[in-house]
Design a protein around this motif. Structure first.
Motif, short mmCIF file in Angstrom:
data_model
loop_
_atom_site.label_atom_id
_atom_site.label_comp_id
_atom_site.label_asym_id
_atom_site.label_seq_id
_atom_site.Cartn_x
_atom_site.Cartn_y
_atom_site.Cartn_z
N LEU A 259 0.70 11.31 2.70
CA LEU A 259 1.58 11.75 1.73
C LEU A 259 1.21 12.91 0.69
O LEU A 259 0.31 13.60 1.59
CB LEU A 259 1.74 10.52 0.79
CG LEU A 259 2.51 9.31 1.27
CD1 LEU A 259 2.41 8.04 0.56
CD2 LEU A 259 3.89 9.31 1.54
N GLY A 260 1.51 13.15 -0.50
CA GLY A 260 1.42 14.59 -1.03
C GLY A 260 0.93 14.44 -2.47
O GLY A 260 0.42 13.48 -2.95
N LEU A 261 1.01 15.33 -3.06
CA LEU A 261 0.81 15.60 -4.50
C LEU A 261 1.36 14.54 -5.56
O LEU A 261 1.04 13.87 -6.63
CB LEU A 261 1.24 16.93 -5.11
CG LEU A 261 0.34 17.39 -6.52
CD1 LEU A 261 -1.07 17.04 -6.37
CD2 LEU A 261 0.48 18.85 -6.86
N ALA A 262 2.59 14.23 -5.25
CA ALA A 262 3.53 13.34 -6.01
C ALA A 262 2.82 11.92 -5.88
O ALA A 262 2.55 11.38 -7.05
CB ALA A 262 4.73 13.08 -5.61
N THR A 288 6.36 18.53 -8.29
CA THR A 288 5.55 18.74 -7.32
C THR A 288 6.17 19.65 -6.32
O THR A 288 5.61 20.61 -5.66
CB THR A 288 4.71 17.58 -6.77
OG1 THR A 288 5.93 16.83 -6.02
CG2 THR A 288 4.06 16.54 -7.71
N MET A 289 7.66 19.25 -6.11
CA MET A 289 8.33 20.31 -5.15
C MET A 289 8.43 21.67 -5.49
O MET A 289 8.69 22.53 -4.75
CB MET A 289 9.84 19.52 -4.73
CG MET A 289 9.39 18.12 -3.90
SD MET A 289 8.24 18.35 -2.51
CE MET A 289 9.22 19.12 -1.41
N ALA A 290 8.77 21.85 -7.08
CA ALA A 290 8.67 23.25 -7.40
C ALA A 290 7.58 23.84 -7.55
O ALA A 290 7.65 24.91 -7.08
CB ALA A 290 9.16 22.92 -8.92
N PHE A 291 6.50 23.07 -7.44
CA PHE A 291 5.01 23.77 -7.26
C PHE A 291 5.06 24.16 -5.80
O PHE A 291 4.34 25.13 -5.33
CB PHE A 291 3.96 22.71 -7.61
CG PHE A 291 2.62 23.39 -7.24
CD1 PHE A 291 1.95 24.20 -8.16
CD2 PHE A 291 2.14 22.61 -6.42
CE1 PHE A 291 0.64 24.59 -7.70
CE2 PHE A 291 0.63 23.22 -6.01
CZ PHE A 291 -0.19 24.06 -6.82
N ASN A 292 5.36 23.44 -4.95
CA ASN A 292 5.03 23.53 -3.36
C ASN A 292 6.11 24.50 -2.78
O ASN A 292 5.76 24.95 -1.68
CB ASN A 292 5.43 22.04 -2.74
CG ASN A 292 4.32 21.15 -2.99
OD1 ASN A 292 3.28 21.58 -3.31
ND2 ASN A 292 4.66 19.66 -2.63
N SER A 346 -6.76 14.83 -8.90
CA SER A 346 -7.12 16.12 -7.99
C SER A 346 -8.13 15.58 -7.05
O SER A 346 -8.49 16.08 -5.95
CB SER A 346 -7.79 17.11 -8.81
OG SER A 346 -9.19 16.48 -9.73
N LYS A 347 -8.67 14.36 -7.46
CA LYS A 347 -9.67 13.88 -6.47
C LYS A 347 -9.03 12.78 -5.23
O LYS A 347 -9.64 12.58 -4.35
CB LYS A 347 -10.50 12.73 -7.22
CG LYS A 347 -11.48 13.45 -8.25
CD LYS A 347 -12.31 12.61 -8.77
CE LYS A 347 -13.28 13.11 -9.83
NZ LYS A 347 -13.87 12.21 -10.89
N SER A 348 -7.75 12.77 -5.31
CA SER A 348 -6.83 11.94 -4.49
C SER A 348 -7.07 12.67 -2.92
O SER A 348 -6.74 13.85 -3.02
CB SER A 348 -5.46 11.65 -4.78
OG SER A 348 -4.80 11.12 -3.77
N ALA A 358 -3.62 22.80 -4.59
CA ALA A 358 -3.46 22.48 -5.93
C ALA A 358 -4.87 22.20 -6.85
O ALA A 358 -5.46 21.48 -6.35
CB ALA A 358 -2.65 21.13 -6.36
N THR A 359 -5.02 22.96 -7.74
CA THR A 359 -6.32 23.12 -8.42
C THR A 359 -6.18 21.97 -9.60
O THR A 359 -4.96 21.42 -9.94
CB THR A 359 -6.75 24.50 -9.10
OG1 THR A 359 -5.47 24.75 -10.43
CG2 THR A 359 -6.65 25.51 -8.03
N LEU A 360 -7.15 21.65 -10.23
CA LEU A 360 -7.22 20.93 -11.27
C LEU A 360 -6.04 21.31 -12.55
O LEU A 360 -5.27 20.68 -13.26
CB LEU A 360 -8.65 20.54 -12.20
CG LEU A 360 -8.62 19.60 -13.23
CD1 LEU A 360 -8.17 18.21 -12.88
CD2 LEU A 360 -10.06 19.32 -13.93
N GLY A 361 -6.19 22.73 -12.64
CA GLY A 361 -5.45 23.16 -13.66
C GLY A 361 -3.80 23.29 -13.08
O GLY A 361 -3.01 22.97 -14.12
#
Ligand code: FE2
Length: 381
Positions: A259-262, A288-292, A346-348, A358-361
């Protein structure tokens, strides 16, 4: 073509309205003599136990799983009930939590001791259990009926426990849309959005492959055409069947593609702040899709087209709006907890599968954006 591996351990999928009755055929075919049933507590108070007693020829031992996410105490109670019954066939009827609970409790019968010894996101070798596990989902959501993973809460921890092995995958999945027909519309919406998130994130994952793409696209197509209908008209069996099948397809996809960031964000939201999983995904996915977007390429165009929107992010924003899930993160997570949440996400491992690094920021900015609704429009970071 890049090298890939596709895994699928569920060996039989039976689908159709009323197909729960197929369990009696399976029981005869396998010569099972000691069936046991695991149910969501909700179903224990319906006519289902009487129907199961009639079908099996005698009342089977039934263990009811309490509502809410299972934790180690829930697992232990289920394992103890299974140990008493010594079943050669286990039927679980319920949502993702009941299925995950049954999967882990059963495998602890053949892997006794501390459950932590067999927990781990990368998968741990587990001794098989000889019982036949049959899963009949009552919600179209997690796809746990075909996946080789199970997620269990660990009180006080930012990350949940993940159990992963082909040995815990149900041998047989039964997709019967009659089972979930009395579920509240809000459950259909939230669990359905989880299935959407599985399909979209498996499709755009760095580990996506031609077979997972096939399943993810099919799942997205079914969900785009049927999820809002199933939400608005709970008795529409065709729409419910399409959503159940889509949730299964999406899980077959993420079982290999991940899976991903969401999901990297929704995991600690549920673990730390008890945000229901589907709602957490609905809060995260449009953003997350806007970011991607810069990394989606033709896949972003395909997602937008499947859902009839201009972009993938707009599609996810509109869908959550149509399902009554256009909520603010503030309802679930206090603003002062966002730094800790960003750090956990961020650790996932799922962050590493996301199409855009994706950075922590970056994650902290996405969480800040999640505080505002999108009103079905294109989310802008
Ligand atoms: Fe999920």
């Amino acid at each position: 073509m890049t090298d890939f591996t596709f895994v699928h351990a569920c060996r039989e999928i039976a689908a159709g309205a009323g197909r729960l009755e197929y369990v009696w055929d399976i029981t005869k075919r396998h010569g099972a003599r000691r069936p046991m049933v695991i149910l969501d507590t909700y179903f224990a108070a319906t006519d289902l136990p009487a129907r199961l007693a009639a079908g099996f020829g005698a009342p089977p031992p039934i263990h009811a799983i309490p509502a809410g996410e299972p934790d180690l105490a829930t697992i232990e109670a289920c394992r103890a009930a299974m140990a008493r019954a010594n079943p050669d066939l286990i039927l679980v009827v319920g949502g993702g939590s009941a299925m995950d609970c049954a999967k882990v409790a059963r495998i602890l019968l053949s892997n006794p001791g501390d459950p932590m010894a067999i927990a781990g996101p990368a998968g741990v070798r587990m001794a098989p259990h000889p019982s036949l596990l049959i899963a009949a989902p009552t919600t179209a959501g997690t796809g746990s009926e075909v996946s080789e993973s199970a997620i269990i809460g660990k009180p006080g921890a930012a990350a949940k426990l993940i159990f992963r092995s082909p040995e815990i995958t149900p041998a047989i999945a039964i997709l019967d849309p009659l089972l979930g027909i009395t579920a509240p519309a809000s459950v259909t919406a939230a669990s359905g959005y989880d299935a959407v998130t599985h399909a979209v994130e498996a499709y755009t994952s760095k580990m996506a492959n031609p077979l997972t793409d096939l399943l993810a696209v099919s799942a997205m197509e079914r969900l785009a055409q049927n999820l809002v209908r199933a939400f608005l008209v709970p008795t529409d069996l065709d729409a419910r069947m399409a959503c159940l099948l889509a949730a299964t397809e999406a899980a077959m996809a993420f079982n290999s593609a991940n899976l991903g960031l969401a999901h990297a964000i929704s995991g600690p939201m549920s673990a730390l702040h008890h945000t229901p999983h589907g709602l957490a995904n609905a809060l995260a996915l449009p953003w997350t899709m806007a970011f991607n977007a810069p990394e989606l390429g033709a896949k972003g165009t395909r997602i937008a087209a499947l859902f009839g929107a201009a972009t993938a992010a707009e599609a996810m924003s509109r869908l959550r709006h149509d399902l009554g899930l256009d909520l603010s993160l503030d309802r679930f997570v206090p603003p002062e907890a966002l730094d800790e949440l960003a750090l956990s996400a961020s650790k996932s491992g799922q962050t590493r599968m996301n199409p855009r690094a994706a950075t922590l920021g970056d994650i902290r900015a996405i969480l800040e954006a999640m505080r505002g609704p999108t009103s079905g429009k294109q989310p802008r970071l």
